[in-house]
Design a protein around this motif. Structure first.
Motif, PDB file in Angstrom:
ATOM      1  N   LEU A 132       0.832  -1.202   0.000  1.00  0.00           N
ATOM      2  CA  LEU A 132       0.000   0.000   0.000  1.00  0.00           C
ATOM      3  C   LEU A 132       0.870   1.257   0.000  1.00  0.00           C
ATOM      4  CD1 LEU A 132      -2.872   1.123   0.103  1.00  0.00           C
ATOM      5  CD2 LEU A 132      -2.801   0.931   2.599  1.00  0.00           C
ATOM      6  N   SER A 133       1.944   1.246   0.792  1.00  0.00           N
ATOM      7  CA  SER A 133       2.844   2.407   0.827  1.00  0.00           C
ATOM      8  C   SER A 133       3.481   2.645  -0.528  1.00  0.00           C
ATOM      9  CB  SER A 133       3.933   2.195   1.886  1.00  0.00           C
ATOM     10  OG  SER A 133       3.384   2.101   3.175  1.00  0.00           O
ATOM     11  N   ASP A 134       3.898   1.570  -1.192  1.00  0.00           N
ATOM     12  CA  ASP A 134       4.521   1.714  -2.519  1.00  0.00           C
ATOM     13  C   ASP A 134       3.508   2.262  -3.525  1.00  0.00           C
ATOM     14  OD1 ASP A 134       6.823   0.713  -1.432  1.00  0.00           O
ATOM     15  OD2 ASP A 134       6.568  -1.318  -2.245  1.00  0.00           O
ATOM     16  N   TRP A 135       2.272   1.785  -3.422  1.00  0.00           N
ATOM     17  CA  TRP A 135       1.238   2.250  -4.362  1.00  0.00           C
ATOM     18  C   TRP A 135       0.999   3.750  -4.203  1.00  0.00           C
ATOM     19  CZ3 TRP A 135      -3.951   4.001  -3.917  1.00  0.00           C
ATOM     20  CH2 TRP A 135      -4.699   3.929  -5.093  1.00  0.00           C
ATOM     21  N   PHE A 136       0.921   4.202  -2.961  1.00  0.00           N
ATOM     22  CA  PHE A 136       0.719   5.627  -2.722  1.00  0.00           C
ATOM     23  C   PHE A 136       1.966   6.430  -3.110  1.00  0.00           C
ATOM     24  CE2 PHE A 136      -2.841   4.615   0.293  1.00  0.00           C
ATOM     25  CZ  PHE A 136      -3.807   5.358  -0.381  1.00  0.00           C
ATOM     26  N   ALA A 137       3.139   5.863  -2.910  1.00  0.00           N
ATOM     27  CA  ALA A 137       4.371   6.573  -3.279  1.00  0.00           C
ATOM     28  C   ALA A 137       4.415   6.811  -4.782  1.00  0.00           C
ATOM     29  CB  ALA A 137       5.595   5.778  -2.817  1.00  0.00           C
TER      30      ALA A 137
END
Length: 598
Positions: free
Chosen positions: A282-287
């Protein structure tokens, strides 16, 4: 303590951006002036719309109008003014879904309170990169919320927190629970979700099938909003099964393209944060989304265009509710007018069917004519003096006075009866109508308290008017010169009796058998003085004058009801104004560069 497991699945690409289609080659900018102006016009039409009558559609219309105004103020107008402003991700979900823990973990700081007590989030918390804080602090977005830098118990406060670990161009807003036991929290959650560029719904393996989240998701899909979902606290052994079932449900609700992240059960660290490997997908997707200006612009345009498209249907619902208000007000007014029209017809019928000549009036008329009173007043002025002497000696009023009083009493009784009947019928009609029942007061079931006095005043004024009419019609007659006011009074009484009769002058038949000869003689005298047609005209004019006065009296009584609907009646142009404003928004949207092909 909150527990989580290892990640089971998660998209590897920004699926939201993929849903929006290819990014435009033009850089993000501000649409033309037509769209903001059209939205301002819609806001004006919405805020002036009133739904005061208690109809089934009234409460939903009031809520829809408030929600529409909030949507315009909180999101559409400020977002249109700054399409390049940071992307706002509103994190919403059910009680205990772990929203605050997730937000804290994504920004790598304990910015939002998390715990076992519910509801935990009492006021919304917005976290952004320090470079973006100016945009959110100036209050153009969600202007109804007071900015604060400290935690607050006030649900109308928005706590602003900065987190350097969160990349610029992206902000998270931790919203209250959508199913909170606190009404204000639920309402605020809905308002915040409507101000989101991206809705991040958080649910759990135990509650993902609950009705409330799916209702909100359905509304979001209908509005074309950008959506992503987090399935939290999934037992590792059930991850595949639960994720598959949720994906199936999403597809069934036409949400299959929404990104889905599954977070397994695990232990939080000492700061209450999830392990980075759990939130990494999820963090990578938002990044990636934060780093891609075109992808962010696509998300913003998708949600913005969806929100614009939804304005038409909701405005039409408001317009239909306004139409129902106007129709209901007309129906209530008609029930009142019908009741008082019927009473007016009763009075008119009473002046034509001879009923008012029965009893006391007929007896006094026969006495007036039969004793020679009528002729004495026509013969000489000495008649009035003689009458006064007789009254002084006997203590009894002259026959003319008794006749005038009997006429007044009979008319007042009729007016009181019809006014009471009309009030009762109007009350019954309103009580049977949902909007009317809410407007009723007990005193409306009866005629006004001062109705008897007003009716008496009406009859006395009418009687004076009849005498004035006789004077006017006989103004060029030698009769008036000879007999002056004495003959006028007697003639006026005869004209009043004529108004009550079914013929042009006095009733015929058995009711006037007594003294019939003198009655005919009296009529002959009047016709000799005024002429046959003039007598008929006198009676017709006096009757019309009486009915006009009755109309005023009954209109004043009806106004007790009509004034209530007038105060509650919405502006007649409300529905048309709403539809016109919505049509202008639709036209401006069609000519803007925000349209998204779905």
């Amino acid at each position: 303590m909150t527990t989580h497991g290892e990640s089971a699945t998660g998209p590897g690409t920004p699926a939201v951006a993929a849903r929006t289609g290819p990014a435009t080659e033009e850089p993000p900018g501000t649409p033309g002036d037509d769209l903001p102006a059209a939205l301002a016009g819609l806001r004006a039409a919405t805020t002036t719309a009133r739904f005061p009558l208690d109809l089934p559609s009234a409460d939903p219309a009031r809520r829809n109008a408030a929600a529409l105004t909030d949507q315009l103020d909180d999101y559409l107008l400020p977002r249109l003014a700054r399409l390049d402003a940071p992307l706002l991700v509103v994190v919403g979900g059910s009680t205990g879904a772990g929203k605050s823990t997730l937000v804290n973990s994504l920004v790598k700081a304990r910015v939002s309170a998390a715990g076992v007590l519910r509801p935990t989030t009492r006021s919304p918390v917005l976290v952004c990169n320090p470079a973006d804080s100016g945009w959110f602090r100036q209050g153009e977005l969600l202007p109804g919320l007071t900015r604060t830098s400290e935690p607050s118990e006030d649900p109308r406060a928005l706590q602003l927190v900065t987190a350097p670990a969160l990349p610029p161009g992206l902000a998270f807003l931790d919203a209250p629970d959508i199913d909170s036991v606190v009404d204000a929290n639920r309402a605020l959650a809905g308002q915040l979700l409507a101000a989101a560029d991206l809705w991040l719904f958080v649910t759990t393996a135990a509650r993902y099938a609950d009705a409330v989240p799916w209702e909100l998701l359905h509304n979001a899909r209908a509005r074309g909003a950008a959506i992503a979902l987090v399935l939290d606290r999934v037992p590792p052994e059930a991850a595949d099964e639960v994720a598959a079932h949720l994906a199936e449900m999403l597809a069934t609700h036409d949400l299959g393209a929404a990104p889905l992240f599954v977070l397994p059960e695990t232990q939080v660290d000492g700061q209450g944060l999830l392990p980075e490997q759990v939130t990494a997908p999820l963090s990578d997707w938002f990044a990636r989304l934060a780093a891609d200006a075109e992808a962010r612009a696509a998300v913003v345009r998708q949600t913005l265009d969806g929100a614009l498209a939804a304005l038409g249907p909701i405005t039409e619902v408001l317009a239909e509710a306004a139409d129902e208000q106007a129709t209901a007000a007309d129906a209530l007014d008609e029930r009142v007018r019908a009741a008082y029209r019927a009473s007016r017809r009763t009075v008119e019928q009473g002046l034509t069917d001879g009923r008012l000549l029965r009893g006391e009036v007929l007896a006094r008329w026969q006495e007036f004519v039969g004793t020679g009173e009528f002729f004495r007043t026509l013969e000489a002025r000495i008649g009035r003096l003689r009458d006064r002497l007789v009254a002084a000696v006997t203590g009894r009023p002259a026959p003319a006075t008794e006749l005038r009083d009997a006429i007044e009493s009979q008319l007042v009784t009729l007016l009181r009866g019809v006014a009471a009947e009309a009030a009762e019928n109007a009350y019954t009609g309103w009580r049977a109508h949902p909007a009317g029942a809410a407007l009723l007061e007990p005193e409306l079931a009866h005629a006004s308290a001062d109705l008897p006095e007003r009716a008496e005043r009406l009859v006395r004024d009418w009687q004076r008017g009849v005498l004035d009419l006789v004077r006017t019609e006989g103004g060029d007659k030698r009769f008036v010169a000879r007999t002056a006011a004495y003959a006028v009074n007697a003639t006026g009484l005869a004209v009043m009796i004529a108004v009550f009769a079914s013929t042009a002058f006095v009733p015929t038949g058995l009711e006037v058998a007594t003294g019939a000869g003198t009655t005919v003689a009296a009529q002959a005298v009047l016709q000799a003085i005024f002429g046959d047609q003039a007598v008929r005209n006198l009676a017709r004019q006096a009757r019309a004058d009486l009915l006009d006065r009755v109309d005023v009296l009954l209109d004043e009584e009806a106004e007790r009801y009509l004034g209530r609907t007038a105060a509650a009646r919405p502006d007649a142009e409300t529905a048309a104004d709403l539809r016109t404003a919505a049509a202008r928004v639709a036209a401006a949207r069609d000519h803007s560069d925000l349209r998204v092909t779905r």
